[in-house]
Scaffold this motif. Sequence first.
Motif, short mmCIF file in Angstrom:
data_model
loop_
_atom_site.label_atom_id
_atom_site.label_comp_id
_atom_site.label_asym_id
_atom_site.label_seq_id
_atom_site.Cartn_x
_atom_site.Cartn_y
_atom_site.Cartn_z
N LYS A 1 16.38 -0.42 9.49
CA LYS A 1 16.34 0.13 8.13
C LYS A 1 15.44 -0.73 7.23
O LYS A 1 14.67 -0.20 6.44
N MET A 2 15.55 -2.05 7.36
CA MET A 2 14.69 -2.92 6.55
C MET A 2 13.22 -2.72 6.92
O MET A 2 12.35 -2.64 6.04
N GLU A 3 12.94 -2.62 8.21
CA GLU A 3 11.55 -2.41 8.64
C GLU A 3 11.01 -1.06 8.18
O GLU A 3 9.84 -0.95 7.81
N LYS A 4 11.88 -0.05 8.17
CA LYS A 4 11.46 1.27 7.71
C LYS A 4 11.07 1.21 6.23
O LYS A 4 10.01 1.69 5.84
N VAL A 5 11.92 0.59 5.42
CA VAL A 5 11.63 0.46 3.99
C VAL A 5 10.37 -0.36 3.78
O VAL A 5 9.50 -0.01 2.97
N LYS A 6 10.24 -1.44 4.53
CA LYS A 6 9.07 -2.32 4.40
C LYS A 6 7.77 -1.57 4.68
O LYS A 6 6.74 -1.84 4.09
N GLY A 7 7.84 -0.57 5.58
CA GLY A 7 6.64 0.14 5.99
C GLY A 7 6.34 1.43 5.26
O GLY A 7 5.33 2.07 5.53
N LEU A 8 7.20 1.86 4.35
CA LEU A 8 6.97 3.12 3.64
C LEU A 8 5.75 3.02 2.74
O LEU A 8 5.65 2.12 1.91
N THR A 9 4.82 3.94 2.91
CA THR A 9 3.65 3.98 2.03
C THR A 9 3.35 5.43 1.67
O THR A 9 3.25 6.26 2.57
N PRO A 10 3.20 5.75 0.44
CA PRO A 10 3.57 4.92 -0.70
C PRO A 10 5.09 4.92 -0.85
O PRO A 10 5.75 5.83 -0.36
N PRO A 11 5.62 3.92 -1.54
CA PRO A 11 7.08 3.90 -1.74
C PRO A 11 7.49 5.12 -2.57
O PRO A 11 6.81 5.48 -3.52
N PRO A 12 8.60 5.78 -2.18
CA PRO A 12 9.01 7.00 -2.89
C PRO A 12 9.49 6.79 -4.32
O PRO A 12 9.49 7.72 -5.11
#
Length: 105
Positions: free
Chosen positions: A64-75
């Motif tokens: 979950k942390m890696e998913k958030v870290k990789g979201l582009t652009p952040p929602p």
Amino acid sequence: MLKKWKQIGGFAMAAFLFVAVQSQDDQEDRAAQGQKLYDDLCAICHTEKPAKMMGQPVDGLVAKMEKVKGLTPPPNDKVAEMQEALKPLSGQDMKDIAVYLNGLK
């Protein structure tokens, strides 16, 4: 011959116990480091004892942390803030946080 196998078994058991104790110490060190990171970086937005994350599997929390870290652009802004907090963390740092959270009950 039987005596030799008993000796080998004794050595194997001693080695297993040594590794188990080392592993427990390592887990405690990882959890302590994770708590420090969580307190410094995460507790600002998350609660001190985050009920939804407590006791969750380590691998799932890291994912979950890696998913958030990789979201582009952040929602949204909250995700962007979390990305900033996660940005300097290594994979081991995130795992330490997850070990800490996993140990909370």
